[in-house]
Design a protein around this motif. Structure first.
Motif, short mmCIF file in Angstrom:
data_model
loop_
_atom_site.label_atom_id
_atom_site.label_comp_id
_atom_site.label_asym_id
_atom_site.label_seq_id
_atom_site.Cartn_x
_atom_site.Cartn_y
_atom_site.Cartn_z
N ASP A 254 -2.54 6.22 8.15
CA ASP A 254 -2.05 6.05 9.55
C ASP A 254 -1.65 4.43 9.89
OD1 ASP A 254 -4.46 5.04 10.00
OD2 ASP A 254 -4.82 6.38 11.47
N HIS A 255 -1.71 3.73 8.67
CA HIS A 255 -1.37 2.34 8.83
C HIS A 255 -0.82 1.87 7.56
CE1 HIS A 255 -5.23 2.41 7.05
NE2 HIS A 255 -5.11 1.35 6.42
N MET A 256 -0.16 0.64 7.27
CA MET A 256 0.37 0.13 6.14
C MET A 256 0.07 -1.13 5.93
SD MET A 256 4.07 1.22 4.27
CE MET A 256 4.42 1.14 2.77
N TRP A 257 -0.13 -1.61 4.58
CA TRP A 257 -0.46 -3.22 4.64
C TRP A 257 0.16 -3.78 3.18
CZ3 TRP A 257 -2.85 -3.84 -0.03
CH2 TRP A 257 -3.62 -2.76 -0.52
N PHE A 258 0.44 -4.97 3.15
CA PHE A 258 0.80 -5.52 1.89
C PHE A 258 -0.16 -6.78 1.64
CE2 PHE A 258 3.40 -7.86 4.63
CZ PHE A 258 3.36 -9.24 3.97
N SER A 259 -0.30 -7.32 0.32
CA SER A 259 -1.10 -8.37 0.23
C SER A 259 -0.14 -9.14 -0.76
CB SER A 259 -2.52 -7.95 -0.73
OG SER A 259 -2.12 -7.32 -1.77
N LEU A 260 -0.58 -10.55 -0.93
CA LEU A 260 0.03 -11.44 -1.94
C LEU A 260 -0.82 -12.28 -2.65
CD1 LEU A 260 2.64 -13.09 0.71
CD2 LEU A 260 2.96 -11.33 -0.97
N GLY A 261 -1.15 -12.04 -3.85
CA GLY A 261 -2.20 -12.63 -4.74
C GLY A 261 -1.25 -13.28 -5.95
N ARG A 262 -2.31 -13.47 -6.80
CA ARG A 262 -1.66 -14.07 -8.17
C ARG A 262 -1.31 -12.85 -9.12
NH1 ARG A 262 -6.44 -17.58 -10.52
NH2 ARG A 262 -7.52 -15.78 -10.21
N THR A 263 -1.80 -11.55 -8.99
CA THR A 263 -1.33 -10.54 -9.80
C THR A 263 -0.57 -9.56 -9.13
OG1 THR A 263 -3.25 -9.30 -9.70
CG2 THR A 263 -3.31 -10.83 -11.28
N GLY A 264 -0.65 -9.64 -7.61
CA GLY A 264 0.06 -8.42 -7.09
C GLY A 264 -1.15 -7.12 -6.71
N ARG A 265 -2.21 -7.27 -7.50
CA ARG A 265 -3.20 -6.29 -7.34
C ARG A 265 -4.49 -6.69 -6.61
NH1 ARG A 265 -2.88 -2.78 -11.83
NH2 ARG A 265 -4.65 -1.41 -10.60
N VAL A 266 -5.05 -5.70 -5.98
CA VAL A 266 -6.27 -6.16 -5.22
C VAL A 266 -7.67 -6.00 -5.88
CG1 VAL A 266 -7.42 -5.48 -3.14
CG2 VAL A 266 -4.84 -5.40 -3.07
N SER B 146 0.74 -1.47 0.07
CA SER B 146 -0.09 0.10 0.02
C SER B 146 0.91 1.24 -0.02
CB SER B 146 -1.04 -0.04 1.42
OG SER B 146 -0.23 0.13 2.49
N ARG B 147 0.26 2.49 -0.27
CA ARG B 147 0.83 3.62 -0.28
C ARG B 147 0.70 4.37 1.16
NH1 ARG B 147 -0.27 5.63 -6.69
NH2 ARG B 147 0.71 3.92 -7.64
N ILE B 148 1.42 5.48 1.07
CA ILE B 148 1.23 6.05 2.40
C ILE B 148 0.36 7.16 2.15
CG2 ILE B 148 3.02 7.90 1.92
CD1 ILE B 148 2.12 6.48 5.27
N TYR B 149 0.21 7.83 0.77
CA TYR B 149 -0.77 8.82 0.51
C TYR B 149 -2.12 8.07 0.12
CZ TYR B 149 2.66 12.71 0.55
OH TYR B 149 3.45 13.55 1.18
N ARG B 150 -3.45 8.62 0.74
CA ARG B 150 -4.66 8.04 0.29
C ARG B 150 -4.96 8.58 -1.04
NH1 ARG B 150 -7.22 7.19 5.32
NH2 ARG B 150 -6.60 8.71 6.91
#
Length: 225
Positions: A90-102, A73-77
């Motif tokens: 005020d938080h950060m996240w990452f995801s793991l999937g087939r394409t790297g897109r949510v 994720s990015r720091i800027y909304r």
């Protein structure tokens, strides 16, 4: 990550991470953040990126036939979703999937860090009505398959099914699958608190083991497309 560029190993989150994230919450302005971008890289972005790629590489060794790509994720909304809020997350996240897109129709492993807690798990971020209809149809067609997965998840420490349920139940497949069948979205999640300090280097192994244990559910969710 650019080809040939080495990424620093994950060494845990610094002790001052919560203070930095609280600072964003209390001073949600671009000038405040830009003056502290070096702290952001050291405390938040650098560790999250190292953790995402470290977990992805570890899972690739265990499950070479299941491709996973990180998305951080990015720091800027997104300016389209500010709704009167400040420009910074005020938080950060990452995801793991087939394409790297949510995508709404694609399951993801995820990890998030905020000032007070970390959370991780697997599921659909935004399941639409058609997807949840396919989800219930799959359960109706073969309830035993999901039952085996759910029993294993119920034995995992700290994980629980989260998210909203339909006000009017869609059906009753039995006590074990009832909350899953009537969920508006499918998310299995664990939460830990950043006290007395944020998690250290062992988090990489913990996430890898937990995501590996959740892999049967991830593979099942891939069939609900």
């Amino acid at each position: 990550m650019a080809p040939g560029k080495e990424l620093a190993p994950f060494e845990g989150f610094p002790a001052d991470l919560p203070d930095f994230l609280w600072g964003i919450a209390l001073n949600n302005e671009k000038p405040w953040f830009e003056a502290r971008r070096d702290i952001y890289e050291r405390c938040l972005h650098g560790p999250v990126k190292a953790l995402a790629y470290g977990v992805c590489a570890a899972l690739a060794e265990r499950f070479p036939d299941i491709p996973l790509t990180p998305h951080i994720s990015r720091i800027y909304r997104d300016v389209r979703t500010l709704n009167g809020r400040g420009p910074l997350n005020d938080h950060m996240w990452f995801s793991l999937g087939r394409t790297g897109r949510v995508y709404a129709t694609e399951p993801q492993f995820f990890f998030g860090v905020a000032a007070t807690q970390c959370d991780w798990g697997v599921g659909f971020w935004n399941a639409d009505t058609a997807m949840m209809e396919r989800w219930r149809a799959a359960i109706d067609a073969n309830p035993q398959r999901l039952s085996r997965i759910v029993r294993k998840i119920n034995r995992l420490e700290g994980f629980e099914m989260t998210g909203p349920v339909y006000k009017r139940p869609k059906g009753d497949p039995g006590a074990l699958l009832y909350p899953w069948y009537n969920a508006r979205r499918v998310v299995v999640q664990k939460v830990i608190w950043n006290e007395p300090a944020p998690p250290g280097p062992a988090l990489l192994g913990t996430l890898t083991d937990d995501f590996a244990a959740l892999m049967p559910l991830y593979e099942y969710l891939l069939t609900i497309q």
